[in-house]
Design a protein around this motif. Structure first.
Motif, mmCIF file in Angstrom:
data_model
loop_
_atom_site.group_PDB
_atom_site.id
_atom_site.type_symbol
_atom_site.label_atom_id
_atom_site.label_comp_id
_atom_site.label_asym_id
_atom_site.label_seq_id
_atom_site.Cartn_x
_atom_site.Cartn_y
_atom_site.Cartn_z
ATOM 1 N N ARG A 1 -52.563 24.672 2.875
ATOM 2 C CA ARG A 1 -51.930 24.172 1.648
ATOM 3 C C ARG A 1 -52.955 23.858 0.555
ATOM 4 N NH1 ARG A 1 -49.536 18.066 2.290
ATOM 5 N NH2 ARG A 1 -51.518 16.983 2.488
ATOM 6 N N MET A 2 -54.236 23.989 0.884
ATOM 7 C CA MET A 2 -55.270 23.864 -0.145
ATOM 8 C C MET A 2 -55.305 25.106 -1.036
ATOM 9 S SD MET A 2 -57.059 21.100 -0.100
ATOM 10 C CE MET A 2 -58.739 21.381 -0.693
ATOM 11 N N ALA B 1 -52.497 21.820 6.872
ATOM 12 C CA ALA B 1 -53.458 21.024 6.097
ATOM 13 C C ALA B 1 -54.469 21.912 5.357
ATOM 14 C CB ALA B 1 -54.187 20.046 7.010
ATOM 15 N N LEU B 2 -54.994 22.906 6.031
ATOM 16 C CA LEU B 2 -55.992 23.779 5.404
ATOM 17 C C LEU B 2 -55.315 24.790 4.478
ATOM 18 C CD1 LEU B 2 -58.966 24.559 5.205
ATOM 19 C CD2 LEU B 2 -58.706 25.938 7.249
ATOM 20 N N VAL C 1 -52.086 13.612 -5.181
ATOM 21 C CA VAL C 1 -52.145 14.525 -4.037
ATOM 22 C C VAL C 1 -50.870 14.392 -3.202
ATOM 23 C CG1 VAL C 1 -54.649 14.544 -3.876
ATOM 24 C CG2 VAL C 1 -53.381 12.809 -2.632
ATOM 25 N N ARG D 1 -62.310 15.639 -11.584
ATOM 26 C CA ARG D 1 -61.345 15.744 -10.482
ATOM 27 C C ARG D 1 -60.551 14.438 -10.318
ATOM 28 N NH1 ARG D 1 -57.233 17.051 -7.839
ATOM 29 N NH2 ARG D 1 -57.134 16.175 -5.751
ATOM 30 N N ILE E 1 -69.391 15.298 5.218
ATOM 31 C CA ILE E 1 -68.880 16.640 4.883
ATOM 32 C C ILE E 1 -68.699 17.449 6.172
ATOM 33 C CG2 ILE E 1 -69.505 18.864 3.839
ATOM 34 C CD1 ILE E 1 -70.696 17.284 1.486
ATOM 35 N N LEU F 1 -65.853 10.171 0.593
ATOM 36 C CA LEU F 1 -66.517 11.339 -0.020
ATOM 37 C C LEU F 1 -66.602 11.160 -1.533
ATOM 38 C CD1 LEU F 1 -65.042 14.325 2.041
ATOM 39 C CD2 LEU F 1 -67.456 13.728 1.844
ATOM 40 N N TYR F 2 -65.487 10.732 -2.144
ATOM 41 C CA TYR F 2 -65.517 10.511 -3.592
ATOM 42 C C TYR F 2 -66.562 9.445 -3.949
ATOM 43 C CZ TYR F 2 -61.357 13.295 -4.707
ATOM 44 O OH TYR F 2 -60.472 14.327 -4.900
ATOM 45 N N HIS G 1 -61.734 10.866 2.730
ATOM 46 C CA HIS G 1 -61.656 11.439 1.373
ATOM 47 C C HIS G 1 -62.172 10.437 0.336
ATOM 48 C CE1 HIS G 1 -58.257 14.360 2.790
ATOM 49 N NE2 HIS G 1 -59.449 14.689 3.236
ATOM 50 N N ARG H 1 -56.679 14.041 -10.525
ATOM 51 C CA ARG H 1 -55.967 13.470 -9.380
ATOM 52 C C ARG H 1 -55.047 12.325 -9.820
ATOM 53 N NH1 ARG H 1 -56.522 10.019 -4.846
ATOM 54 N NH2 ARG H 1 -56.678 11.129 -2.860
ATOM 55 N N ALA I 1 -60.856 19.707 9.240
ATOM 56 C CA ALA I 1 -60.001 20.751 8.657
ATOM 57 C C ALA I 1 -59.783 21.872 9.680
ATOM 58 C CB ALA I 1 -60.636 21.303 7.386
ATOM 59 N N HIS J 1 -65.671 16.174 7.916
ATOM 60 C CA HIS J 1 -64.496 16.562 7.134
ATOM 61 C C HIS J 1 -64.147 18.038 7.368
ATOM 62 C CE1 HIS J 1 -62.030 17.000 3.505
ATOM 63 N NE2 HIS J 1 -62.828 17.963 3.097
ATOM 64 N N ALA J 2 -65.158 18.897 7.330
ATOM 65 C CA ALA J 2 -64.909 20.335 7.537
ATOM 66 C C ALA J 2 -64.439 20.581 8.974
ATOM 67 C CB ALA J 2 -66.173 21.137 7.231
HETATM 68 C C1 HEM Z 1 -65.780 24.015 5.018
HETATM 69 C C2 HEM Z 1 -65.587 23.255 3.973
HETATM 70 C C3 HEM Z 1 -64.354 22.460 3.673
HETATM 71 C C4 HEM Z 1 -63.080 22.579 4.134
HETATM 72 C C5 HEM Z 1 -62.539 23.600 5.121
HETATM 73 C C6 HEM Z 1 -62.285 21.532 3.491
HETATM 74 C C7 HEM Z 1 -60.934 21.327 3.687
HETATM 75 C C8 HEM Z 1 -60.193 20.380 3.051
HETATM 76 C C9 HEM Z 1 -58.750 20.215 3.180
HETATM 77 C C10 HEM Z 1 -57.849 21.070 4.085
HETATM 78 C C11 HEM Z 1 -58.372 19.192 2.384
HETATM 79 C C12 HEM Z 1 -56.938 18.722 2.130
HETATM 80 C C13 HEM Z 1 -56.506 17.669 3.047
HETATM 81 C C14 HEM Z 1 -55.035 17.360 2.807
HETATM 82 O O1 HEM Z 1 -54.292 18.235 2.359
HETATM 83 O O2 HEM Z 1 -54.634 16.207 3.050
HETATM 84 C C15 HEM Z 1 -59.558 18.663 1.735
HETATM 85 C C16 HEM Z 1 -59.585 17.607 0.859
HETATM 86 C C17 HEM Z 1 -60.754 17.070 0.330
HETATM 87 N N1 HEM Z 1 -62.012 17.584 0.438
HETATM 88 FE FE1 HEM Z 1 -62.544 19.178 1.558
HETATM 89 N N2 HEM Z 1 -63.103 20.809 2.665
HETATM 90 C C18 HEM Z 1 -64.373 21.349 2.731
HETATM 91 C C19 HEM Z 1 -65.481 20.940 2.049
HETATM 92 C C20 HEM Z 1 -65.528 19.821 1.238
HETATM 93 C C21 HEM Z 1 -66.732 19.364 0.569
HETATM 94 C C22 HEM Z 1 -68.084 20.065 0.625
HETATM 95 C C23 HEM Z 1 -66.378 18.234 -0.104
HETATM 96 C C24 HEM Z 1 -67.177 17.336 -0.957
HETATM 97 C C25 HEM Z 1 -68.437 17.321 -1.025
HETATM 98 C C26 HEM Z 1 -64.965 17.995 0.134
HETATM 99 C C27 HEM Z 1 -64.248 16.943 -0.373
HETATM 100 C C28 HEM Z 1 -62.896 16.759 -0.228
HETATM 101 C C29 HEM Z 1 -62.157 15.650 -0.796
HETATM 102 C C30 HEM Z 1 -62.753 14.501 -1.619
HETATM 103 C C31 HEM Z 1 -60.816 15.841 -0.444
HETATM 104 C C32 HEM Z 1 -59.657 14.943 -0.799
HETATM 105 C C33 HEM Z 1 -58.955 15.504 -1.985
HETATM 106 C C34 HEM Z 1 -58.039 14.478 -2.569
HETATM 107 O O3 HEM Z 1 -57.284 13.830 -1.831
HETATM 108 O O4 HEM Z 1 -58.128 14.286 -3.806
HETATM 109 N N3 HEM Z 1 -64.499 18.983 0.946
HETATM 110 N N4 HEM Z 1 -60.640 19.411 2.172
#
Ligand code: HEM
Ligand code: HEM
Length: 154
Positions: free
Chosen positions: A147-148, A144-145, A44, A35, A126, A67-68, A64, A39, A133, A129-130
């Motif tokens: 557009r994923m 934000a959500l 992004v 990833r 996590i 998390l990484y 973010h 990236r 979202a 973060h969730a």
């Molecule tokens: C209910 C579960 C989750 C939801 C609803 C969710 C939602 C999102 C959303 C909306 C973004 C995009 C943010 C943006 O556009 O700026 C994002 C990015 C990200 N998420 Fe999640 N996420 C979830 C679970 C997780 C989990 C379990 C992990 C890792 C263990 C994770 C790691 C990341 C990372 C690292 C990014 C940044 C991506 C980047 O900038 O490269 N997410 N998430």
């Protein structure tokens, strides 16, 4: 979390459990590296506008990056635990890497504490973060959500 991994299970089940645990952890490490390469090649998009302004954007980006960092640090700490115990690291049952160290109980216990602490930190982040979202989606009502989703670019 305290106590040994699966200590209450019979020996065979515990070994299988740990093998699955390690295989999933190594898979996570592989996916995160892939990833990060993706990236770097395809950056992004800029954060969505939100009522929290620049500080909100920075906080989101910081989470973010954390998390990484944790998704790399936790498996690496796990590998150190395995080696500290003097055990070989089985790579998906295909081959194994023998421990470069002789078994050291105290080192094994300490590194397991670190692995455990980092893993709990990851889970907490996590959750945060969730929740963030969901706040974006239901309270700020931004994209934000949405557009994923893969189809959201058009
Ligand atoms: C209910 C579960 C989750 C939801 C609803 C969710 C939602 C999102 C959303 C909306 C973004 C995009 C943010 C943006 O556009 O700026 C994002 C990015 C990200 N998420 Fe999640 N996420 C979830 C679970 C997780 C989990 C379990 C992990 C890792 C263990 C994770 C790691 C990341 C990372 C690292 C990014 C940044 C991506 C980047 O900038 O490269 N997410 N998430
Ligand atoms: C993101 C991936 C991972 C997560 C979330 C995770 C999480 C955990 C947790 C919560 C424990 C229990 C700690 C305790 O005893 O209280 C544990 C134990 C352990 N993990 Fe991981 N782990 C991951 C990846 C790995 C990897 C890649 C290895 C590679 C060797 C590994 C090796 C171990 C070992 C050896 C133990 C201790 C087992 C024992 O006490 O005998 N883990 N892990």
């Amino acid at each position: 979390m305290s106590g040994q991994f699966g200590a209450e299970l019979p020996r065979g089940a515990r070994e299988t459990g740990l093998f699955v645990h390690i295989s999933l952890g190594l898979a996570i490490l592989g996916f995160v590296m892939a990833r990060l390469a993706w990236r770097a090649a395809d950056p992004v998009p800029a954060p969505v506008d939100s009522p929290l302004g620049l500080w909100g954007e920075r906080a989101g980006q910081a989470v973010h990056y954390m998390l990484y960092a944790l998704l790399i640090a936790v498996p690496i700490a796990g590998i150190v635990v395995q080696f500290a115990k003097g055990h070989a690291l089985r790579i998906f049952g295909l081959f194994e890497i023998v421990s470069p160290w002789t078994a050291d109980r105290a080192f094994g216990r300490d590194t397991r504490e670190v692995h455990d602490l980092l893993a709990n930190g990851t889970m907490t982040l996590i959750g945060l973060h969730a929740a963030a979202a969901l706040v974006h989606h239901y309270i700020f009502r931004d994209r934000a959500l949405l557009r994923m989703l893969p189809c959201s670019r058009s």
